[in-house]
Design a protein around this motif. Structure first.
Motif, mmCIF file in Angstrom:
data_model
loop_
_atom_site.group_PDB
_atom_site.id
_atom_site.type_symbol
_atom_site.label_atom_id
_atom_site.label_comp_id
_atom_site.label_asym_id
_atom_site.label_seq_id
_atom_site.Cartn_x
_atom_site.Cartn_y
_atom_site.Cartn_z
ATOM 1 N N ARG A 175 -41.969 85.928 37.633
ATOM 2 C CA ARG A 175 -40.671 86.300 37.071
ATOM 3 C C ARG A 175 -39.580 85.360 37.543
ATOM 4 N NH1 ARG A 175 -42.671 91.507 38.423
ATOM 5 N NH2 ARG A 175 -41.338 91.623 40.281
ATOM 6 N N ILE A 176 -39.637 84.972 38.827
ATOM 7 C CA ILE A 176 -38.649 84.036 39.366
ATOM 8 C C ILE A 176 -38.734 82.703 38.656
ATOM 9 C CG2 ILE A 176 -38.038 82.675 41.407
ATOM 10 C CD1 ILE A 176 -38.924 85.131 43.085
ATOM 11 N N ALA A 177 -39.951 82.176 38.502
ATOM 12 C CA ALA A 177 -40.124 80.886 37.855
ATOM 13 C C ALA A 177 -39.609 80.918 36.423
ATOM 14 C CB ALA A 177 -41.594 80.473 37.893
ATOM 15 N N GLU A 178 -39.938 81.969 35.695
ATOM 16 C CA GLU A 178 -39.473 82.085 34.309
ATOM 17 C C GLU A 178 -37.953 82.202 34.252
ATOM 18 O OE1 GLU A 178 -41.728 85.438 33.039
ATOM 19 O OE2 GLU A 178 -43.481 84.232 32.453
ATOM 20 N N ALA A 179 -37.368 82.949 35.195
ATOM 21 C CA ALA A 179 -35.915 83.089 35.225
ATOM 22 C C ALA A 179 -35.245 81.747 35.514
ATOM 23 C CB ALA A 179 -35.511 84.127 36.266
ATOM 24 N N LEU A 180 -35.756 81.012 36.502
ATOM 25 C CA LEU A 180 -35.153 79.730 36.854
ATOM 26 C C LEU A 180 -35.316 78.706 35.742
ATOM 27 C CD1 LEU A 180 -36.155 79.404 40.620
ATOM 28 C CD2 LEU A 180 -33.947 80.098 39.669
ATOM 29 N N HIS A 181 -36.402 78.783 35.000
ATOM 30 C CA HIS A 181 -36.602 77.859 33.876
ATOM 31 C C HIS A 181 -35.617 78.119 32.746
ATOM 32 C CE1 HIS A 181 -41.051 76.869 35.065
ATOM 33 N NE2 HIS A 181 -40.154 76.311 35.848
ATOM 34 N N SER A 182 -34.970 79.294 32.739
ATOM 35 C CA SER A 182 -34.008 79.624 31.692
ATOM 36 C C SER A 182 -32.595 79.159 32.031
ATOM 37 C CB SER A 182 -33.998 81.138 31.453
ATOM 38 O OG SER A 182 -33.342 81.822 32.519
ATOM 39 N N VAL A 183 -32.438 78.557 33.208
ATOM 40 C CA VAL A 183 -31.123 78.156 33.718
ATOM 41 C C VAL A 183 -31.088 76.635 33.864
ATOM 42 C CG1 VAL A 183 -29.532 78.416 35.673
ATOM 43 C CG2 VAL A 183 -30.923 80.350 34.930
ATOM 44 N N PRO A 184 -29.956 75.968 33.565
ATOM 45 C CA PRO A 184 -29.865 74.515 33.773
ATOM 46 C C PRO A 184 -30.213 74.144 35.213
ATOM 47 C CG PRO A 184 -28.003 75.271 32.490
ATOM 48 C CD PRO A 184 -28.735 76.510 32.946
ATOM 49 N N PRO A 185 -30.771 72.946 35.437
ATOM 50 C CA PRO A 185 -31.322 72.592 36.762
ATOM 51 C C PRO A 185 -30.355 72.734 37.936
ATOM 52 C CG PRO A 185 -32.049 71.029 35.116
ATOM 53 C CD PRO A 185 -31.051 71.911 34.437
ATOM 54 N N LEU A 186 -29.117 72.224 37.813
ATOM 55 C CA LEU A 186 -28.205 72.302 38.947
ATOM 56 C C LEU A 186 -27.800 73.737 39.227
ATOM 57 C CD1 LEU A 186 -26.705 70.883 41.147
ATOM 58 C CD2 LEU A 186 -24.860 70.346 39.534
ATOM 59 N N GLU A 187 -27.548 74.509 38.173
ATOM 60 C CA GLU A 187 -27.219 75.921 38.360
ATOM 61 C C GLU A 187 -28.411 76.673 38.968
ATOM 62 O OE1 GLU A 187 -26.298 74.100 35.884
ATOM 63 O OE2 GLU A 187 -24.138 74.424 35.702
ATOM 64 N N ALA A 188 -29.622 76.300 38.546
ATOM 65 C CA ALA A 188 -30.816 76.930 39.121
ATOM 66 C C ALA A 188 -30.928 76.621 40.604
ATOM 67 C CB ALA A 188 -32.061 76.452 38.371
ATOM 68 N N ALA A 189 -30.575 75.383 40.994
ATOM 69 C CA ALA A 189 -30.635 75.014 42.406
ATOM 70 C C ALA A 189 -29.664 75.858 43.236
ATOM 71 C CB ALA A 189 -30.314 73.527 42.572
ATOM 72 N N VAL A 190 -28.479 76.140 42.687
ATOM 73 C CA VAL A 190 -27.512 76.999 43.388
ATOM 74 C C VAL A 190 -28.058 78.415 43.489
ATOM 75 C CG1 VAL A 190 -25.176 77.945 43.362
ATOM 76 C CG2 VAL A 190 -25.556 75.574 42.661
ATOM 77 N N LEU A 191 -28.677 78.911 42.424
ATOM 78 C CA LEU A 191 -29.264 80.251 42.461
ATOM 79 C C LEU A 191 -30.346 80.357 43.530
ATOM 80 C CD1 LEU A 191 -29.629 81.126 38.658
ATOM 81 C CD2 LEU A 191 -27.948 82.031 40.269
ATOM 82 N N VAL A 192 -31.163 79.319 43.659
ATOM 83 C CA VAL A 192 -32.208 79.323 44.681
ATOM 84 C C VAL A 192 -31.586 79.437 46.063
ATOM 85 C CG1 VAL A 192 -33.975 77.914 45.811
ATOM 86 C CG2 VAL A 192 -33.943 78.109 43.323
ATOM 87 N N ARG A 193 -30.559 78.619 46.333
ATOM 88 C CA ARG A 193 -29.947 78.625 47.663
ATOM 89 C C ARG A 193 -29.295 79.977 47.972
ATOM 90 N NH1 ARG A 193 -32.576 75.464 50.334
ATOM 91 N NH2 ARG A 193 -31.429 76.660 51.888
ATOM 92 N N VAL A 194 -28.555 80.546 46.996
ATOM 93 C CA VAL A 194 -27.776 81.758 47.268
ATOM 94 C C VAL A 194 -28.629 83.024 47.117
ATOM 95 C CG1 VAL A 194 -25.791 83.143 46.514
ATOM 96 C CG2 VAL A 194 -25.604 80.648 46.631
ATOM 97 N N CYS A 195 -29.354 83.152 46.009
ATOM 98 C CA CYS A 195 -30.085 84.390 45.734
ATOM 99 C C CYS A 195 -31.416 84.472 46.467
ATOM 100 C CB CYS A 195 -30.330 84.530 44.233
ATOM 101 S SG CYS A 195 -28.833 84.645 43.235
#
Length: 233
Positions: A175-195
């Motif tokens: 689910r995480i991988a699918e969610a991150l693939h739905s987000v632009p790369p830089l925004e996904a990187a911020v989500l990884v760090r914060v969430c």
């Protein structure tokens, strides 16, 4: 001022460093950022007393772990405050689920307001971030999984009918991988760090090399895309 310094030092990514004839309190690893607070020697000594300080890798000091200064361990597991949390399912329905109520980085941001009194995150953004964070907690229950959050596990990996913690962790990782693939790369990187890694926003900016204050815009854009993926928006 000392009470405020103690509150700030309790935040994720907060640290102290000697500067000039005093001490600077910062959040995040970038020494070029403006300190949130400056303390004199008396203020520093007060923090040495409570909450206590420990050396930081790379210089400076961090707040000593609460467990090291407590008279005894709190009831239950360390770092866990059991309770219930509202969860948004994929179809947009709200349900209650058992959860660790220790505040997450997203919960901390959602409780704050900007200078105009507006919430830093709206309800849909906060819920999307909390859902990703919850999946991160589940995914960590299995040591067999790759450390890459965006690595998509194969369906059926692990041999089929396993319904134990490993299967739940593998499903959460998917689910995480699918969610991150739905987000632009830089925004996904911020989500990884914060969430997923629990970084404070300023710490995430420093780790990703983003200008100060850009992290908030990237985080919100990522959460909007994430909410869309979860069918919340």
């Amino acid at each position: 001022m000392i009470a405020r310094a103690r509150r700030l030092l309790a935040r994720p990514g907060a640290w102290l460093v000697a500067e000039g004839d005093g001490y600077a309190l910062r959040i995040g690893g970038d020494r070029r950022t403006r300190p949130l607070l400056r303390l004199d020697e008396a203020g520093f000594r007060a923090l040495v007393e409570t909450p206590g300080l420990r050396a930081r890798s790379g210089g400076g000091w961090l707040a000593r772990d609460a467990a090291a200064t407590a008279a005894g361990p709190p009831p239950g597991r360390p770092g866990v405050s059991p309770g219930e949390r509202l969860i948004l399912d994929g179809d947009g329905r709200v349900r209650r689920a058992r959860a660790n109520l220790t505040p997450t980085a997203i919960a901390w941001l959602a409780a704050r307001r900007d200078r105009q009194g507006r919430p830093l995150l709206d309800a849909a953004e906060a819920a999307a971030g909390e859902r990703l964070t919850r999946d991160g907690e589940i995914a960590r229950t299995s040591a067999r999984l790759t450390s890459r959050w965006d690595a998509l596990p194969r369906r059926g990996a692990g041999g089929g009918a396993d319904q134990g913690p490993g299967a739940a962790a593998l499903a959460a990782r998917r689910r995480i991988a699918e969610a991150l693939h739905s987000v632009p790369p830089l925004e996904a990187a911020v989500l990884v760090r914060v969430c997923l890694e629990g970084d404070a926003l300023m710490a995430a900016e420093g780790r990703l090399g983003l200008p100060r204050r850009e992290g908030r815009a990237r985080l919100r854009a990522g959460l909007v895309a994430l909410a869309r993926h979860y069918r919340q928006a």
